[in-house]
Design a protein around this motif. Structure first.
Motif, short mmCIF file in Angstrom:
data_model
loop_
_atom_site.label_atom_id
_atom_site.label_comp_id
_atom_site.label_asym_id
_atom_site.label_seq_id
_atom_site.Cartn_x
_atom_site.Cartn_y
_atom_site.Cartn_z
N GLU A 139 -0.39 8.99 -4.76
CA GLU A 139 -1.41 9.93 -5.23
C GLU A 139 -1.33 11.23 -4.43
OE1 GLU A 139 -3.21 9.49 -7.84
OE2 GLU A 139 -2.53 7.42 -8.18
N TYR A 194 0.91 5.09 0.27
CA TYR A 194 0.07 6.20 0.71
C TYR A 194 0.50 7.54 0.09
CZ TYR A 194 -1.57 2.96 4.31
OH TYR A 194 -2.11 1.89 4.97
N TYR A 251 -3.30 14.84 5.40
CA TYR A 251 -4.26 13.81 5.82
C TYR A 251 -4.40 13.71 7.34
CZ TYR A 251 -6.51 9.29 6.44
OH TYR A 251 -7.36 8.29 6.83
N TRP A 278 -12.20 15.08 1.08
CA TRP A 278 -10.94 14.83 0.39
C TRP A 278 -9.93 15.92 0.76
CZ3 TRP A 278 -9.74 10.79 -3.02
CH2 TRP A 278 -10.80 9.93 -3.30
N THR A 329 0.86 -1.19 0.00
CA THR A 329 0.00 0.00 0.00
C THR A 329 0.89 1.23 0.00
OG1 THR A 329 -1.70 -1.18 1.27
CG2 THR A 329 -1.86 1.22 1.17
N THR A 334 -3.83 13.20 -3.60
CA THR A 334 -4.98 13.44 -2.73
C THR A 334 -5.43 12.14 -2.07
OG1 THR A 334 -6.57 13.08 -4.54
CG2 THR A 334 -5.80 15.35 -4.17
N ARG A 335 -6.07 12.28 -0.89
CA ARG A 335 -6.60 11.13 -0.18
C ARG A 335 -7.96 11.48 0.41
NH1 ARG A 335 -2.77 8.44 4.17
NH2 ARG A 335 -4.63 7.13 4.31
N ARG A 336 -8.77 10.47 0.63
CA ARG A 336 -10.07 10.67 1.27
C ARG A 336 -9.96 10.34 2.75
NH1 ARG A 336 -14.89 6.93 -0.65
NH2 ARG A 336 -13.96 5.56 0.95
N SER A 391 -2.66 14.77 0.25
CA SER A 391 -2.07 13.66 1.01
C SER A 391 -1.22 14.15 2.18
CB SER A 391 -1.23 12.79 0.08
OG SER A 391 -2.04 12.17 -0.91
#
Length: 275
Positions: free
Chosen positions: A172, A169, A237, A231, A167, A174-176, A234
């Motif tokens: 990308e 992190y 977050y 959203w 995985t 952007t993250r949700r 990243s």
């Protein structure tokens, strides 16, 4: 002693030639090691200028250094009279035996090559790999080096990395953020949704696109669960996650919306006795 001195006197030329060969062999080893280090260093600098990932640089530099030094060792052995062809054959047979006993190490080496080729992560990215979460520091021949958030350095075998899901992190931008908020069954659901959305509207680090989502998610035994899914970039977050959790609790308290503890209703029935 006289016999030894006599033998030395008779074989001075032979001894001198072997001493010279031995010295030349040592010089070949020293020069080979220096060349290996220099070439690996120059290769690393060249790849750094081209923006190559740090993990790839360390891996390729280690391989180049090993190949050059092995070549120097073979040249040194040839200089002192060792037949390198037969020596290579012996090394091949020994390598096969060693390879069978070191299957795990060979698997780690092959996995390291796969990591370099397919690049599921780069140096500096935060990943979960081989059951360990951390920032990638380096990928070498046998291990991937990760640094955990609490500043521990973990050496994960490459075969373990490629043998489990990875995985990434950081890949990308952007993250949700996924939050699950449980409220009491007595709460006004429309008001609760408005309160949750007001908290999101006050948070400037949330992205406008994709839009956030606030919905009733589940009717559990002791609570009505809302999902709150905004959203963010990243890099923001965890800061946004923690701030939203705090602000949501404060907002719910201000509006007298309870967050229930797990509970169970017990019903007792009294059965009439029979005479």
């Amino acid at each position: 002693m006289e016999q030894i001195m006599a033998w030395v006197g008779e074989n001075q030329d032979l001894i001198l030639s072997y001493v010279i060969k031995f010295i030349v062999a040592l010089l070949i080893l020293l020069v080979g090691k220096m060349v290996a280090n220099s070439v690996a260093k120059l290769l690393g600098k060249g790849m750094s200028r081209r923006g190559v990932d740090g993990a790839v640089i360390s891996f390729l530099s280690a391989i180049v250094k090993s190949v050059i030094f092995i070549a120097a060792v073979l040249m040194a052995l040839s200089q002192v009279g060792v037949q390198t062809t037969s020596f290579i054959a012996i090394l091949g047979a020994a390598g096969l035996a060693i390879g069978l006993s070191l299957q795990g190490s060979l698997a780690n080496m092959a996995s390291g090559v796969l990591i370099i080729l397919f690049r599921p992560f780069r140096a500096g990215e935060y990943v979960e790999a081989g059951g360990v979460s951390g920032t990638v520091q380096e990928v070498n021949i046998f291990q991937t080096i990760l640094k955990t958030p609490d500043n521990k350095v973990v050496f994960v075998p490459n075969a373990q990395v490629t043998g489990q899901p990875i995985t990434n992190y950081s890949r990308e931008s952007t993250r949700r953020v996924d939050l699950l908020i449980g409220v009491s069954y007595d709460a006004d659901l429309h008001k609760t949704k408005e309160v949750l959305e007001s908290v999101l509207q006050a948070e400037s680090r949330l992205l406008k696109e994709p839009a956030w989502n606030v919905q009733v998610h589940a009717l559990n035994n002791s609570s009505v669960d809302f999902i709150v899914r905004p959203w963010v970039n990243s890099a923001d977050y965890w800061a946004v996650y923690w701030d939203l959790m705090r602000e949501i609790k404060i907002a719910l308290d201000k509006n007298d919306i309870g967050i229930p503890y797990p509970q169970m209703d017990v019903h007792l029935f009294k059965q009439a006795s029979q005479d």
